[in-house]
Design an enzyme around this catalytic site. Structure first.
Site, PDB file in Angstrom:
ATOM      1  N   SER A  48       0.779  -1.157   0.174  1.00 40.57           N
ATOM      2  CA  SER A  48      -0.062  -0.049  -0.132  1.00 40.57           C
ATOM      3  C   SER A  48       0.952   1.164   0.033  1.00 40.57           C
ATOM      4  CB  SER A  48      -0.999  -0.114   1.291  1.00 40.57           C
ATOM      5  OG  SER A  48      -2.302   0.802   1.036  1.00 40.57           O
ATOM      6  N   ASP A 162      -5.150  -3.997  -2.149  1.00 40.78           N
ATOM      7  CA  ASP A 162      -4.393  -3.467  -1.346  1.00 40.78           C
ATOM      8  C   ASP A 162      -3.379  -4.742  -0.792  1.00 40.78           C
ATOM      9  OD1 ASP A 162      -2.985  -2.716   1.330  1.00 40.78           O
ATOM     10  OD2 ASP A 162      -4.242  -0.881   0.619  1.00 40.78           O
TER      11      ASP A 162
END
Length: 294
Positions: A48, A162
């Protein structure tokens, strides 16, 4: 086992940068402190925001990004939002990726001067995907696709979200690097009492109100009572809680040499307009952790 290193000599580092939205801006401060002390980062893995900051650092353009993000205001963050009320998220994410490409350029991961791995999750098969090659910003876009906030990234025939969904602190991709020590930056640390200067996460309600007003001014349907935005807020908070639990498990398995922790209440996931205090907090926590290690 932790790597053995002679602490009075120059030190090569495998750097693991964790996921956590805007709290990941603390990674910039950590890197600044490592460089100030003469550490040499030779391998980076990130999920991320860890992938975003780590990838731009591996590209050699971190200062350009730091200067830009430090100048953002709430209105700038709102301008970077490209709305999508279908497809698994409320933000498409392409606008911010295009801006980052404009700022720092594009490069294939295998051509970066520092070994870099971005971690994403194949949501259909429920497995981690490690990007060691291909366009840098495709890997970053996949890795930052927070479920419920960003739409998934469709890339190489996969539906990607993510990396923090399964691995918020991806130590494993760095294990083959021949470095002196492994440093992990965990931006989902336990909540603390922080001073207002380093705890910017206190205007969340005002930002959401501006977000709603901005969407309405564009003529977008946000469901009257804003259930979509409220649901995304709940999902993000739940995601933070899950990542904190996964982080504890991963660190218990891999035992890195140094763990630098940023409290999960340092800021909200969207508060990129508070970059300066978050970066400073990262540097302060890096100083404290490295002083203790030494």
């Amino acid at each position: 086992m932790p790597k053995q290193v002679q602490r009075n000599k120059p030190k090569s580092v495998s750097l693991v940068l964790g996921s956590g939205g805007a709290r990941g801006l603390a990674h910039i401060g950590v890197i600044q402190e490592l460089e100030a002390r003469g550490f040499k980062v030779q391998a980076i893995a990130g999920s991320s925001m860890g992938a975003l900051v780590g990838g731009i650092y591996a590209l050699g353009k971190l200062q350009i990004y730091a200067d830009w993000v430090s100048g953002l205001e709430q209105s700038d963050v709102l301008w970077l939002i490209d709305w999508s009320f279908s497809g698994g998220g409320i933000i498409r994410g392409q606008k911010v990726i295009n801006k980052l490409r404009e700022l720092v350029g594009e490069e294939d991961i295998e051509r970066l001067p520092i070994a870099f791995t971005a971690v994403a999750v194949d949501i259909e098969r429920g497995k981690e995907i490690w990007f060691h090659d291909g366009p840098l910003f495709d890997a970053i876009r996949a890795s930052i696709a927070i479920p419920g906030l960003f739409t998934p990234h469709h890339y190489r025939g996969l539906t990607l979200v993510d990396g923090g969904l399964l691995n918020p602190v991806p130590v494993a991709p760095t294990l083959s690097a021949l470095t002196d020590l492994t440093i992990v930056v965990d931006v989902n640390g336990p909540a603390e009492d922080l001073t207002p200067e380093v705890s910017p996460g206190n205007d969340h309600g005002r930002f959401l109100e501006r977000l709603r007003s901005y969407a309405e001014a564009l003529g977008l349907d946000i469901n009257g009572d804003n259930e979509g935005l409220a649901l995304s807020d709940i999902l993000m908070r739940s995601f933070d809680t899950m990542q904190a639990a996964l982080t504890r498990q991963h660190l218990a398995v891999f035992h890195p040499d140094v763990v630098i922790r940023i409290p999960k209440n340092a800021c909200m996931v969207h508060e990129f307009y508070q970059a300066k205090p978050i970066i400073q907090l990262g540097r302060e926590r890096a100083k404290a952790a490295l002083d203790e290690w030494l």
